[in-house]
Design a protein around this motif. Sequence first.
Motif, PDB file in Angstrom:
ATOM      1  N   MET A   1      44.162  63.624  -2.541  1.00  0.00           N
ATOM      2  CA  MET A   1      42.955  64.304  -2.115  1.00  0.00           C
ATOM      3  C   MET A   1      42.289  63.501  -1.011  1.00  0.00           C
ATOM      4  O   MET A   1      42.151  62.299  -1.107  1.00  0.00           O
ATOM      5  CB  MET A   1      42.007  64.444  -3.296  1.00  0.00           C
ATOM      6  N   SER A   2      41.884  64.172   0.008  1.00  0.00           N
ATOM      7  CA  SER A   2      41.255  63.544   1.154  1.00  0.00           C
ATOM      8  C   SER A   2      39.761  63.351   0.926  1.00  0.00           C
ATOM      9  O   SER A   2      39.151  63.978   0.058  1.00  0.00           O
ATOM     10  CB  SER A   2      41.465  64.429   2.387  1.00  0.00           C
ATOM     11  N   TYR A   3      39.198  62.510   1.719  1.00  0.00           N
ATOM     12  CA  TYR A   3      37.751  62.320   1.737  1.00  0.00           C
ATOM     13  C   TYR A   3      37.163  63.122   2.888  1.00  0.00           C
ATOM     14  O   TYR A   3      37.843  63.426   3.863  1.00  0.00           O
ATOM     15  CB  TYR A   3      37.417  60.839   1.893  1.00  0.00           C
ATOM     16  N   ILE A   4      35.871  63.464   2.761  1.00  0.00           N
ATOM     17  CA  ILE A   4      35.168  64.274   3.745  1.00  0.00           C
ATOM     18  C   ILE A   4      33.921  63.524   4.186  1.00  0.00           C
ATOM     19  O   ILE A   4      33.202  62.968   3.349  1.00  0.00           O
ATOM     20  CB  ILE A   4      34.745  65.637   3.137  1.00  0.00           C
ATOM     21  N   ILE A   5      33.659  63.535   5.473  1.00  0.00           N
ATOM     22  CA  ILE A   5      32.421  62.963   5.994  1.00  0.00           C
ATOM     23  C   ILE A   5      31.453  64.122   6.203  1.00  0.00           C
ATOM     24  O   ILE A   5      31.780  65.114   6.851  1.00  0.00           O
ATOM     25  CB  ILE A   5      32.667  62.193   7.299  1.00  0.00           C
ATOM     26  N   SER A   6      30.251  63.992   5.647  1.00  0.00           N
ATOM     27  CA  SER A   6      29.309  65.107   5.621  1.00  0.00           C
ATOM     28  C   SER A   6      28.054  64.871   6.479  1.00  0.00           C
ATOM     29  O   SER A   6      27.984  63.933   7.267  1.00  0.00           O
ATOM     30  CB  SER A   6      28.919  65.398   4.172  1.00  0.00           C
ATOM     31  N   GLN A   7      27.073  65.722   6.292  1.00  0.00           N
ATOM     32  CA  GLN A   7      25.837  65.815   7.074  1.00  0.00           C
ATOM     33  C   GLN A   7      25.182  64.485   7.461  1.00  0.00           C
ATOM     34  O   GLN A   7      24.795  64.322   8.613  1.00  0.00           O
ATOM     35  CB  GLN A   7      24.823  66.679   6.298  1.00  0.00           C
ATOM     36  N   PRO A   8      25.028  63.528   6.556  1.00  0.00           N
ATOM     37  CA  PRO A   8      24.306  62.305   6.946  1.00  0.00           C
ATOM     38  C   PRO A   8      24.931  61.540   8.117  1.00  0.00           C
ATOM     39  O   PRO A   8      24.258  60.737   8.760  1.00  0.00           O
ATOM     40  CB  PRO A   8      24.319  61.460   5.675  1.00  0.00           C
ATOM     41  N   CYS A   9      26.184  61.787   8.425  1.00  0.00           N
ATOM     42  CA  CYS A   9      26.845  61.096   9.541  1.00  0.00           C
ATOM     43  C   CYS A   9      26.415  61.656  10.890  1.00  0.00           C
ATOM     44  O   CYS A   9      26.487  60.958  11.898  1.00  0.00           O
ATOM     45  CB  CYS A   9      28.365  61.185   9.401  1.00  0.00           C
ATOM     46  N   ILE A  10      25.952  62.882  10.923  1.00  0.00           N
ATOM     47  CA  ILE A  10      25.597  63.514  12.192  1.00  0.00           C
ATOM     48  C   ILE A  10      24.513  62.686  12.884  1.00  0.00           C
ATOM     49  O   ILE A  10      23.477  62.401  12.313  1.00  0.00           O
ATOM     50  CB  ILE A  10      25.144  64.972  11.999  1.00  0.00           C
ATOM     51  N   GLY A  11      24.817  62.303  14.102  1.00  0.00           N
ATOM     52  CA  GLY A  11      23.893  61.505  14.887  1.00  0.00           C
ATOM     53  C   GLY A  11      23.954  60.017  14.593  1.00  0.00           C
ATOM     54  O   GLY A  11      23.466  59.204  15.368  1.00  0.00           O
ATOM     55  N   GLU A  12      24.545  59.641  13.487  1.00  0.00           N
ATOM     56  CA  GLU A  12      24.642  58.233  13.093  1.00  0.00           C
ATOM     57  C   GLU A  12      25.861  57.589  13.756  1.00  0.00           C
ATOM     58  O   GLU A  12      25.747  56.587  14.429  1.00  0.00           O
ATOM     59  CB  GLU A  12      24.747  58.119  11.571  1.00  0.00           C
ATOM     60  N   LYS A  13      27.020  58.161  13.484  1.00  0.00           N
ATOM     61  CA  LYS A  13      28.292  57.691  14.057  1.00  0.00           C
ATOM     62  C   LYS A  13      28.447  56.179  13.982  1.00  0.00           C
ATOM     63  O   LYS A  13      28.809  55.530  14.939  1.00  0.00           O
ATOM     64  CB  LYS A  13      28.455  58.195  15.479  1.00  0.00           C
ATOM     65  N   ASN A  14      28.163  55.603  12.838  1.00  0.00           N
ATOM     66  CA  ASN A  14      28.379  54.180  12.605  1.00  0.00           C
ATOM     67  C   ASN A  14      29.858  53.986  12.335  1.00  0.00           C
ATOM     68  O   ASN A  14      30.426  54.656  11.485  1.00  0.00           O
ATOM     69  CB  ASN A  14      27.533  53.732  11.413  1.00  0.00           C
ATOM     70  N   SER A  15      30.496  53.073  13.008  1.00  0.00           N
ATOM     71  CA  SER A  15      31.950  52.938  12.914  1.00  0.00           C
ATOM     72  C   SER A  15      32.426  52.015  11.797  1.00  0.00           C
ATOM     73  O   SER A  15      33.605  51.661  11.754  1.00  0.00           O
ATOM     74  CB  SER A  15      32.519  52.465  14.248  1.00  0.00           C
ATOM     75  N   SER A  16      31.564  51.642  10.877  1.00  0.00           N
ATOM     76  CA  SER A  16      31.989  50.735   9.803  1.00  0.00           C
ATOM     77  C   SER A  16      33.113  51.346   8.971  1.00  0.00           C
ATOM     78  O   SER A  16      34.005  50.629   8.512  1.00  0.00           O
ATOM     79  CB  SER A  16      30.808  50.352   8.917  1.00  0.00           C
ATOM     80  N   CYS A  17      33.129  52.656   8.800  1.00  0.00           N
ATOM     81  CA  CYS A  17      34.188  53.310   8.041  1.00  0.00           C
ATOM     82  C   CYS A  17      35.527  53.209   8.771  1.00  0.00           C
ATOM     83  O   CYS A  17      36.573  53.020   8.152  1.00  0.00           O
ATOM     84  CB  CYS A  17      33.843  54.765   7.755  1.00  0.00           C
ATOM     85  N   VAL A  18      35.482  53.327  10.078  1.00  0.00           N
ATOM     86  CA  VAL A  18      36.692  53.247  10.891  1.00  0.00           C
ATOM     87  C   VAL A  18      37.311  51.849  10.768  1.00  0.00           C
ATOM     88  O   VAL A  18      38.526  51.701  10.637  1.00  0.00           O
ATOM     89  CB  VAL A  18      36.386  53.558  12.377  1.00  0.00           C
ATOM     90  N   GLU A  19      36.467  50.850  10.787  1.00  0.00           N
ATOM     91  CA  GLU A  19      36.915  49.463  10.759  1.00  0.00           C
ATOM     92  C   GLU A  19      37.634  49.082   9.466  1.00  0.00           C
ATOM     93  O   GLU A  19      38.517  48.237   9.478  1.00  0.00           O
ATOM     94  CB  GLU A  19      35.726  48.537  10.999  1.00  0.00           C
ATOM     95  N   GLU A  65      27.145  70.314  -3.072  1.00  0.00           N
ATOM     96  CA  GLU A  65      27.176  71.745  -2.742  1.00  0.00           C
ATOM     97  C   GLU A  65      26.494  72.052  -1.413  1.00  0.00           C
ATOM     98  O   GLU A  65      26.972  72.872  -0.637  1.00  0.00           O
ATOM     99  CB  GLU A  65      26.530  72.557  -3.867  1.00  0.00           C
ATOM    100  N   LYS A  66      25.389  71.383  -1.131  1.00  0.00           N
ATOM    101  CA  LYS A  66      24.656  71.660   0.110  1.00  0.00           C
ATOM    102  C   LYS A  66      25.443  71.270   1.357  1.00  0.00           C
ATOM    103  O   LYS A  66      25.097  71.671   2.469  1.00  0.00           O
ATOM    104  CB  LYS A  66      23.302  70.955   0.096  1.00  0.00           C
ATOM    105  N   TRP A  67      26.531  70.478   1.199  1.00  0.00           N
ATOM    106  CA  TRP A  67      27.321  70.037   2.337  1.00  0.00           C
ATOM    107  C   TRP A  67      28.772  70.498   2.270  1.00  0.00           C
ATOM    108  O   TRP A  67      29.620  70.005   3.022  1.00  0.00           O
ATOM    109  CB  TRP A  67      27.277  68.518   2.452  1.00  0.00           C
ATOM    110  N   THR A  68      29.106  71.453   1.420  1.00  0.00           N
ATOM    111  CA  THR A  68      30.500  71.886   1.293  1.00  0.00           C
ATOM    112  C   THR A  68      31.061  72.484   2.582  1.00  0.00           C
ATOM    113  O   THR A  68      32.272  72.472   2.788  1.00  0.00           O
ATOM    114  CB  THR A  68      30.692  72.888   0.139  1.00  0.00           C
ATOM    115  N   LYS A  69      30.199  72.964   3.472  1.00  0.00           N
ATOM    116  CA  LYS A  69      30.689  73.503   4.751  1.00  0.00           C
ATOM    117  C   LYS A  69      31.403  72.435   5.570  1.00  0.00           C
ATOM    118  O   LYS A  69      32.204  72.741   6.447  1.00  0.00           O
ATOM    119  CB  LYS A  69      29.560  74.136   5.552  1.00  0.00           C
ATOM    120  N   PHE A  70      31.157  71.166   5.259  1.00  0.00           N
ATOM    121  CA  PHE A  70      31.795  70.085   6.005  1.00  0.00           C
ATOM    122  C   PHE A  70      33.275  69.941   5.683  1.00  0.00           C
ATOM    123  O   PHE A  70      34.020  69.328   6.455  1.00  0.00           O
ATOM    124  CB  PHE A  70      31.037  68.768   5.817  1.00  0.00           C
ATOM    125  N   VAL A  71      33.724  70.519   4.592  1.00  0.00           N
ATOM    126  CA  VAL A  71      35.163  70.534   4.296  1.00  0.00           C
ATOM    127  C   VAL A  71      35.872  71.330   5.393  1.00  0.00           C
ATOM    128  O   VAL A  71      36.864  70.876   5.971  1.00  0.00           O
ATOM    129  CB  VAL A  71      35.450  71.118   2.893  1.00  0.00           C
TER     130      VAL A  71
END
Length: 80
Positions: A1-19, A65-71
Motif C-alpha cells: 500500500m502506498s502513502y499519500i501526501i495530502s492538503q497540509p503539504c500545499i504551499g509548504e513543499k518541505n523536502s524532508s520527506c524526499v531526503e 475523509e476530508k482529504w480523500t480527494k488527494f488519493v
Amino acid sequence: MSYIISQPCIGEKNSSCVEVCPVDCIHTSDDAEQYFIDPEECISCGACVDTCPVDAIFPEDEVPEKWTKFVAINASFFNG
C-alpha cells in the motif's frame, strides 16, 4: 500500500520527506504546489511520515475523509 501526501503539504513543499525516502519515490514539479508519492515505487516503509513537519502523509487507506480527494490527485500526477 502506498502513502499519500495530502492538503497540509500545499504551499509548504518541505523536502524532508524526499531526503529520507530510501527509494526516491517522492516527486514534484516546478508548478506543483506539493509533493507526490509514486505508488509504483513506494515500498510502504513509512520513513517519510515522521519527518513531515505538517503531518500531511498517510497510508492510502488511512487518509482522513476530508482529504480523500488527494488519493486521486496523487495518482493523476503520475498518470497524466
